[in-house]
Design an enzyme around this catalytic site. Structure first.
Site, PDB file in Angstrom:
ATOM      1  N   LYS A   1       0.817  -1.216   0.000  1.00 11.60           N
ATOM      2  CA  LYS A   1       0.000   0.000   0.000  1.00 11.60           C
ATOM      3  C   LYS A   1       0.852   1.268   0.000  1.00 11.60           C
ATOM      4  O   LYS A   1       0.406   2.320  -0.456  1.00 11.60           O
ATOM      5  CB  LYS A   1      -0.931   0.003   1.213  1.00 11.60           C
TER       6      LYS A   1
ATOM      7  N   GLU B   1     -10.139   4.928   3.090  1.00  8.23           N
ATOM      8  CA  GLU B   1     -10.904   3.792   3.590  1.00  8.23           C
ATOM      9  C   GLU B   1      -9.933   2.640   3.773  1.00  8.23           C
ATOM     10  O   GLU B   1      -8.891   2.591   3.119  1.00  8.23           O
ATOM     11  CB  GLU B   1     -12.027   3.411   2.625  1.00  8.23           C
TER      12      GLU B   1
ATOM     13  N   SER C   1       2.065  -9.526  -0.603  1.00  8.95           N
ATOM     14  CA  SER C   1       1.633  -8.127  -0.601  1.00  8.95           C
ATOM     15  C   SER C   1       1.776  -7.457   0.756  1.00  8.95           C
ATOM     16  O   SER C   1       1.785  -6.230   0.844  1.00  8.95           O
ATOM     17  CB  SER C   1       0.180  -8.033  -1.070  1.00  8.95           C
TER      18      SER C   1
END
Length: 419
Positions: free
Chosen positions: A86, A108, A386
């Site tokens: 992210k 969010e 990830s």
């Protein structure tokens, strides 16, 4: 993609008129930034100096030997500063916020990884930060919530609907509608109105570009297959899109098979490996929601369904229009992994390679290890890790039934109440 932000029949911009000016400002600044060498240099420097790129491509010799098929390599996005991929996107969008002169970001989050990354970049760039998070997700991912607050972010619990990522996204959109002149909605996945799917995928594509270079260095070829988990789709887009034109590289996305096949028990929208049910291959159906057209889990009246996954970051009701288009064109093969197989894969990677994956990433591992034994040993397979699993300690401890951990929590709570 065409000029209106469509990928085939998916994408576009379905937003209220009040957001049009802000959306057009973002589109203009994003396009200019892509052609601005100074912006690109600052982006590269922040990714290196703040987030710690490049992340390595790690051989898994023990697991490869155990499974007896293709050779396994992990793209280690868990080693980013925030503990997940992210960070790539929030750095890019954070620099765009500075460029636009805005002072506040809205985000969010489901698993909390995008929330904590948003809080980190807000602290670094001197921005206000408000994070919307489903109340159910707050309970199961509280370590990330704690750090968001410590970083100065306001975390708003969302108690409507299923109290998960879908509902958090709805609330973030409402906030943006009310505050768009001074706020930027920093969407964490490659969904939403144009240019968000393209923009998020572009910032995340550093994953795939590095993977191409590193695979040439490690085994002097491109990988034969690339696996990634698919919630909204940002980590999958990031590693896969640079390989899109390399037709010999198979691309496989892994969705959340959850705990069963009934509506509300999974988050499978596109997968075609659900032979145990009478459901069609594509369990989702085309629709328009939350600003874009894609594949969503809906009932006959078009109402979005509830979902479930052991991984809070994979229970989104829709999917990136980029992913939907690639799957429809058969460039991307979608499969699903159920919760129990995900825990098994988590434990295999932990015990045989000393790597603690996020439960989202463990879906990609589970999907890969279900197929790797059937692949020739001369093949090379890359799995995108990830994120890391620190945030999942409560969920994993519960799933594996660790009584020692339960006793520790009881003692800790007793001591806290006494003081």
């Amino acid at each position: 993609m065409n000029n209106n932000g469509y990928y085939g029949r998916y994408g576009g911009s379905y937003i209220p008129e009040i957001l049009y000016t802000s959306q057009q400002q973002l589109l203009k600044e994003y396009r200019q930034a892509q052609a601005d060498s100074s912006f690109q240099l600052e982006l590269q420097q922040e990714m290196q100096q703040f987030s710690g790129r490049p992340t390595p491509l790690t051989p898994c010799r023990n697991l490869s030997k155990l499974l007896g098929g293709a050779q396994i390599y992990l793209k280690r996005e868990d080693l980013n500063h925030s503990g997940a991929h992210k960070m790539n996107n929030v750095i890019g969008q954070g620099l765009l916020v500075k460029r636009m002169g805005k002072k506040r970001i809205i985000a969010e989050t489901g698993a909390g990884q995008h929330g904590i990354a948003s809080a980190l970049i807000a602290a670094r760039l001197g921005l206000e930060c408000t994070v919307y998070m489903g109340a159910k997700d707050i309970e199961r991912q509280y370590p990330n919530v704690f750090w968001m607050k410590q970083l100065g972010a306001e975390v708003v619990p969302v108690t409507s609907g299923g109290q998960t990522l879908r509902d958090a996204l709805d609330e973030a959109l409402r906030d943006w509608t009310d505050s768009h002149p001074s706020s930027h909605y920093l969407i964490g996945t490659s969904c939403g109105c144009a240019p968000y799917p393209e923009m998020v995928a572009k910032f995340q594509s550093v994953i795939g570009r590095e993977t191409k270079e590193q695979s040439q260095q490690l085994f002097n070829a491109l990988p034969d297959a690339v696996y990634a988990s698919v919630g909204g789709g940002s980590n999958a887009c990031g590693i896969m899109l640079p390989f899109q034109s390399d037709v010999a590289v198979e691309l496989i996305g892994v969705e959340a098979g959850g705990r069963g096949t009934k509506p509300g028990d999974h988050a499978v929208r596109l997968s075609n490996n659900r032979a145990e049910t009478d459901s069609p291959a594509m369990l989702g159906s085309p629709g328009i929601a939350q600003g874009f057209a894609s594949i969503f889990l809906q009932d006959e009246q078009g109402q979005l369904q509830e979902t479930h996954s052991i991984a809070a970051g994979l229970d989104y009701v829709g999917v990136s229009p980029i992913i939907a288009d690639l799957a429809e064109k058969n460039r991307l093969r979608m499969i699903a992994a159920k919760d129990d197989k995900v825990i098994e894969a988590f434990q295999l990677l932990l015990r045989h390679e000393g790597i603690i994956p996020a439960l989202e990433s463990a879906h990609a591992v589970a999907g890969a290890i279900s197929e790797i034994p059937q692949r020739p040993k001369e093949q090379n397979v890359v799995i995108n890790i990830s994120g890391r699993g620190d945030k999942d300690i409560f969920n994993v401890a519960s799933a594996v039934g660790d009584p020692e951990f339960d006793r520790f929590l009881s003692r800790y709570l007793d001591q806290s109440l006494k003081t």
